[in-house]
Motif scaffolding. Structure first.
Motif, PDB file in Angstrom:
ATOM      1  N   TYR A  58       0.845  -1.200   0.000  1.00 32.30           N
ATOM      2  CA  TYR A  58       0.000   0.000   0.000  1.00 32.30           C
ATOM      3  C   TYR A  58       0.884   1.256   0.000  1.00 32.30           C
ATOM      4  N   LYS A  59       1.820   1.318   0.919  1.00 32.99           N
ATOM      5  CA  LYS A  59       2.705   2.484   1.041  1.00 32.99           C
ATOM      6  C   LYS A  59       3.524   2.670  -0.244  1.00 32.99           C
ATOM      7  N   PHE A  60       4.022   1.583  -0.803  1.00 35.43           N
ATOM      8  CA  PHE A  60       4.805   1.592  -2.040  1.00 35.43           C
ATOM      9  C   PHE A  60       3.965   2.119  -3.208  1.00 35.43           C
ATOM     10  N   SER A  61       2.686   1.793  -3.218  1.00 42.15           N
ATOM     11  CA  SER A  61       1.802   2.193  -4.325  1.00 42.15           C
ATOM     12  C   SER A  61       1.436   3.671  -4.304  1.00 42.15           C
ATOM     13  N   ARG A  62       1.759   4.385  -3.260  1.00 39.78           N
ATOM     14  CA  ARG A  62       1.402   5.801  -3.177  1.00 39.78           C
ATOM     15  C   ARG A  62       2.206   6.649  -4.168  1.00 39.78           C
ATOM     16  N   THR A  63       3.344   6.149  -4.632  1.00 40.94           N
ATOM     17  CA  THR A  63       4.125   6.876  -5.634  1.00 40.94           C
ATOM     18  C   THR A  63       3.819   6.296  -7.009  1.00 40.94           C
ATOM     19  N   ASP A  64       3.985   7.112  -8.037  1.00 41.86           N
ATOM     20  CA  ASP A  64       3.761   6.632  -9.398  1.00 41.86           C
ATOM     21  C   ASP A  64       4.704   5.489  -9.748  1.00 41.86           C
ATOM     22  N   ASP A  65       5.976   5.616  -9.359  1.00 42.01           N
ATOM     23  CA  ASP A  65       6.941   4.560  -9.654  1.00 42.01           C
ATOM     24  C   ASP A  65       6.558   3.260  -8.951  1.00 42.01           C
ATOM     25  N   GLY A  66       6.137   3.362  -7.717  1.00 44.35           N
ATOM     26  CA  GLY A  66       5.737   2.177  -6.972  1.00 44.35           C
ATOM     27  C   GLY A  66       4.521   1.506  -7.586  1.00 44.35           C
ATOM     28  N   ALA A  67       3.493   2.306  -7.918  1.00 42.47           N
ATOM     29  CA  ALA A  67       2.288   1.756  -8.541  1.00 42.47           C
ATOM     30  C   ALA A  67       2.626   1.131  -9.896  1.00 42.47           C
ATOM     31  N   LEU A 114      12.419  -4.431  -2.898  1.00 44.47           N
ATOM     32  CA  LEU A 114      11.792  -3.334  -3.628  1.00 44.47           C
ATOM     33  C   LEU A 114      10.849  -2.514  -2.740  1.00 44.47           C
ATOM     34  N   ILE A 115       9.983  -3.190  -1.998  1.00 43.42           N
ATOM     35  CA  ILE A 115       8.980  -2.439  -1.227  1.00 43.42           C
ATOM     36  C   ILE A 115       9.485  -1.909   0.104  1.00 43.42           C
ATOM     37  N   PHE A 116      10.486  -2.565   0.688  1.00 38.58           N
ATOM     38  CA  PHE A 116      11.009  -2.101   1.968  1.00 38.58           C
ATOM     39  C   PHE A 116      12.251  -1.238   1.826  1.00 38.58           C
ATOM     40  N   GLY A 117      12.933  -1.313   0.673  1.00 41.28           N
ATOM     41  CA  GLY A 117      14.119  -0.499   0.450  1.00 41.28           C
ATOM     42  C   GLY A 117      15.175  -0.700   1.521  1.00 41.28           C
ATOM     43  N   ASP A 118      15.699   0.415   2.023  1.00 44.38           N
ATOM     44  CA  ASP A 118      16.761   0.383   3.028  1.00 44.38           C
ATOM     45  C   ASP A 118      16.318  -0.245   4.352  1.00 44.38           C
ATOM     46  N   GLN A 119      15.027  -0.359   4.556  1.00 44.32           N
ATOM     47  CA  GLN A 119      14.497  -0.897   5.810  1.00 44.32           C
ATOM     48  C   GLN A 119      14.252  -2.406   5.746  1.00 44.32           C
ATOM     49  N   LYS A 120      14.623  -3.035   4.632  1.00 43.35           N
ATOM     50  CA  LYS A 120      14.349  -4.462   4.422  1.00 43.35           C
ATOM     51  C   LYS A 120      14.844  -5.323   5.583  1.00 43.35           C
ATOM     52  N   GLU A 121      16.098  -5.196   5.949  1.00 40.41           N
ATOM     53  CA  GLU A 121      16.674  -6.053   7.000  1.00 40.41           C
ATOM     54  C   GLU A 121      15.955  -5.856   8.328  1.00 40.41           C
ATOM     55  N   LEU A 139       5.192  -4.686  15.664  1.00 40.68           N
ATOM     56  CA  LEU A 139       6.112  -4.589  14.526  1.00 40.68           C
ATOM     57  C   LEU A 139       6.579  -3.151  14.292  1.00 40.68           C
ATOM     58  N   GLN A 140       5.792  -2.179  14.718  1.00 41.49           N
ATOM     59  CA  GLN A 140       6.097  -0.756  14.529  1.00 41.49           C
ATOM     60  C   GLN A 140       6.431  -0.452  13.064  1.00 41.49           C
ATOM     61  N   LEU A 141       5.644  -1.037  12.169  1.00 41.47           N
ATOM     62  CA  LEU A 141       5.889  -0.888  10.743  1.00 41.47           C
ATOM     63  C   LEU A 141       5.729   0.560  10.282  1.00 41.47           C
ATOM     64  N   GLY A 142       4.777   1.276  10.850  1.00 40.52           N
ATOM     65  CA  GLY A 142       4.588   2.673  10.484  1.00 40.52           C
ATOM     66  C   GLY A 142       5.814   3.508  10.796  1.00 40.52           C
ATOM     67  N   GLU A 143       6.416   3.253  11.936  1.00 40.36           N
ATOM     68  CA  GLU A 143       7.632   3.980  12.317  1.00 40.36           C
ATOM     69  C   GLU A 143       8.773   3.659  11.345  1.00 40.36           C
ATOM     70  N   ILE A 144       8.920   2.391  11.009  1.00 40.18           N
ATOM     71  CA  ILE A 144      10.003   1.978  10.119  1.00 40.18           C
ATOM     72  C   ILE A 144       9.796   2.543   8.710  1.00 40.18           C
ATOM     73  N   LEU A 145       8.528   2.584   8.246  1.00 36.61           N
ATOM     74  CA  LEU A 145       8.222   3.079   6.899  1.00 36.61           C
ATOM     75  C   LEU A 145       7.969   4.592   6.873  1.00 36.61           C
ATOM     76  N   ASN A 146       8.249   5.267   7.983  1.00 37.33           N
ATOM     77  CA  ASN A 146       8.068   6.721   8.086  1.00 37.33           C
ATOM     78  C   ASN A 146       6.629   7.164   7.821  1.00 37.33           C
ATOM     79  N   ASP A 147       5.674   6.419   8.359  1.00 37.61           N
ATOM     80  CA  ASP A 147       4.262   6.774   8.242  1.00 37.61           C
ATOM     81  C   ASP A 147       3.570   6.306   9.521  1.00 37.61           C
ATOM     82  N   ASN A 148       3.636   7.120  10.554  1.00 36.41           N
ATOM     83  CA  ASN A 148       3.082   6.739  11.852  1.00 36.41           C
ATOM     84  C   ASN A 148       1.580   6.525  11.836  1.00 36.41           C
TER      85      ASN A 148
END
Length: 194
Positions: free
Chosen positions: A53-62, A77-84, A148-157
């Protein structure tokens, strides 16, 4: 045709039914502790779908979702630098090795991408991808474990906000209003792909 992406992916991959997260306690809505083998699905399916969902918000992601290959390394691809970091959280939540968790997460992503594509119009646009995933957001977040605190990791609280886990007439109205704002944002960059 309207589908519930989370339930479809869970069923297709034969994971046990996921449990909603209680908005008050931020844990699964049950008195029983979920067995370890069920923990992975509970964390990974809504985790991957939230990231899509977060990835799809950009044109490149969609566009990547629309055109992407089923053999892609979707976690990278979807997690980028936060993958690990995210793989560690999900593996730790479910007591799996990092390698096993990552492989299973990629399988979930490929299944989700395939399902999304199957449910888009024949000549889908990036706008269609954005609208489809925006329509799935609330159903996905009902099941996303707060630990999981996924919002914090993906910069979308807003993803971790407990109001996303609330249900009822007023909450449903607020979610629909939020969906309309997301849909309006998606219309800004409507490009057709063959």
């Amino acid at each position: 045709m309207s589908i519930n992406l989370l339930e479809t992916v869970q069923t297709q991959l034969r994971y046990p039914a996921l449990r909603k997260i209680d908005p008050n306690t931020q844990v699964e809505s049950t008195d029983n502790i979920m067995p370890d083998e069920h923990q992975f699905g509970q964390a990974a399916i809504p985790g991957i779908l939230t990231a899509l969902y977060k990835f799809s918000r950009t044109d490149d992601g969609a566009d990547n979702i629309l055109q992407g290959s089923v053999t892609s390394n979707w976690t990278a691809l979807i997690f980028g630098d936060q993958k690990e970091s995210i793989i560690q959280k999900i593996a730790g939540f479910s007591n799996l090795s990092l390698e096993n968790a990552e492989a299973k997460m990629n399988t979930i992503a490929v299944t989700a991408i395939t399902t999304i594509k199957e449910n888009l119009p024949a000549k889908a646009t990036i706008h269609d991808v954005k609208v489809f995933l925006a329509g799935q957001r609330n159903d996905i977040l009902l099941y996303l474990p707060a630990v999981l605190q996924l919002g914090e990791i993906l910069n979308d609280n807003t993803l971790d906000d407990r109001t996303n886990k609330m249900e009822g007439p007023l909450s449903s109205l607020m979610h629909k209003i939020g969906d309309k704002f997301s849909e309006g944002e998606a219309k800004k960059n409507d490009t057709v792909f063959s």
